[in-house]
Design a protein around this motif. Structure first.
Motif, PDB file in Angstrom:
ATOM      1  N   VAL A  24       0.858  -1.179   0.000  1.00 16.60           N
ATOM      2  CA  VAL A  24       0.000   0.000   0.000  1.00 16.60           C
ATOM      3  C   VAL A  24       0.898   1.234   0.000  1.00 16.60           C
ATOM      4  N   VAL A  25       0.666   2.131  -0.960  1.00 16.02           N
ATOM      5  CA  VAL A  25       1.372   3.400  -1.045  1.00 16.02           C
ATOM      6  C   VAL A  25       0.327   4.491  -0.886  1.00 16.02           C
ATOM      7  N   TYR A  26       0.648   5.529  -0.113  1.00 18.94           N
ATOM      8  CA  TYR A  26      -0.315   6.600   0.114  1.00 18.94           C
ATOM      9  C   TYR A  26      -0.066   7.727  -0.879  1.00 18.94           C
ATOM     10  N   CYS A  27      -1.116   8.126  -1.559  1.00 14.35           N
ATOM     11  CA  CYS A  27      -1.062   9.193  -2.555  1.00 14.35           C
ATOM     12  C   CYS A  27      -0.887  10.543  -1.852  1.00 14.35           C
ATOM     13  N   GLU A  28      -0.624  11.577  -2.635  1.00 11.97           N
ATOM     14  CA  GLU A  28      -0.515  12.915  -2.061  1.00 11.97           C
ATOM     15  C   GLU A  28      -1.827  13.370  -1.430  1.00 11.97           C
ATOM     16  N   CYS A  29      -2.952  12.859  -1.956  1.00  9.68           N
ATOM     17  CA  CYS A  29      -4.252  13.221  -1.382  1.00  9.68           C
ATOM     18  C   CYS A  29      -4.545  12.443  -0.105  1.00  9.68           C
ATOM     19  N   GLY A  30      -3.714  11.453   0.216  1.00 13.12           N
ATOM     20  CA  GLY A  30      -3.878  10.699   1.453  1.00 13.12           C
ATOM     21  C   GLY A  30      -4.579   9.368   1.285  1.00 13.12           C
ATOM     22  N   GLU A  31      -5.013   9.041   0.075  1.00  8.14           N
ATOM     23  CA  GLU A  31      -5.719   7.789  -0.155  1.00  8.14           C
ATOM     24  C   GLU A  31      -4.726   6.653  -0.396  1.00  8.14           C
ATOM     25  N   PRO A  32      -4.987   5.466   0.141  1.00 11.11           N
ATOM     26  CA  PRO A  32      -4.110   4.325  -0.146  1.00 11.11           C
ATOM     27  C   PRO A  32      -4.348   3.789  -1.555  1.00 11.11           C
ATOM     28  N   THR A  33      -3.259   3.554  -2.291  1.00  9.37           N
ATOM     29  CA  THR A  33      -3.340   3.008  -3.641  1.00  9.37           C
ATOM     30  C   THR A  33      -2.283   1.935  -3.807  1.00  9.37           C
ATOM     31  N   LEU A  34      -2.384   1.161  -4.861  1.00  4.38           N
ATOM     32  CA  LEU A  34      -1.358   0.185  -5.180  1.00  4.38           C
ATOM     33  C   LEU A  34      -0.182   0.895  -5.833  1.00  4.38           C
ATOM     34  N   PRO A  35       1.047   0.379  -5.646  1.00  5.75           N
ATOM     35  CA  PRO A  35       2.193   1.044  -6.254  1.00  5.75           C
ATOM     36  C   PRO A  35       2.167   0.954  -7.779  1.00  5.75           C
ATOM     37  N   HIS A  36       2.707   1.965  -8.431  1.00  3.17           N
ATOM     38  CA  HIS A  36       2.789   2.073  -9.894  1.00  3.17           C
ATOM     39  C   HIS A  36       1.415   2.101 -10.540  1.00  3.17           C
ATOM     40  N   ARG A  37       0.431   2.687  -9.853  1.00  2.00           N
ATOM     41  CA  ARG A  37      -0.913   2.820 -10.396  1.00  2.00           C
ATOM     42  C   ARG A  37      -1.356   4.269 -10.219  1.00  2.00           C
ATOM     43  N   VAL A  38      -2.256   4.720 -11.072  1.00  2.00           N
ATOM     44  CA  VAL A  38      -2.835   6.051 -10.937  1.00  2.00           C
ATOM     45  C   VAL A  38      -3.816   6.025  -9.771  1.00  2.00           C
ATOM     46  N   CYS A  39      -3.826   7.087  -8.999  1.00  2.00           N
ATOM     47  CA  CYS A  39      -4.747   7.178  -7.865  1.00  2.00           C
ATOM     48  C   CYS A  39      -6.176   7.242  -8.385  1.00  2.00           C
ATOM     49  N   ALA A  40      -7.040   6.428  -7.837  1.00  2.93           N
ATOM     50  CA  ALA A  40      -8.431   6.371  -8.289  1.00  2.93           C
ATOM     51  C   ALA A  40      -9.238   7.577  -7.820  1.00  2.93           C
TER      52      ALA A  40
END
Length: 59
Positions: free
Chosen positions: A27-43
């Motif tokens: 789990v990687v946290y986006c700049e907006c704070g949402e958890p996303t998968l690595p090497h993926r665009v934040c949903a």
């Protein structure tokens, strides 16, 4: 037909099944704070590596 001579102990059974577990996803946290998968665009915000890739209406 081949039949086991002795009962398999719980320890040996656990050692055999040690690789059958489900892997925990990274789990990687986006700049907006949402958890996303690595090497993926934040949903949620549509950003990737600090830049806007997808417009917020599409995301």
């Amino acid at each position: 037909m081949a039949v086991p001579k002795k009962r398999t102990s719980p320890s040996r059974k656990g050692m055999r099944r040690s690789h059958d577990h489900v892997a925990v996803p990274n789990v990687v946290y986006c700049e907006c704070g949402e958890p996303t998968l690595p090497h993926r665009v934040c949903a949620v915000c549509g950003s990737y590596k600090g830049r806007q890739v997808v417009s917020s209406e599409e995301a």
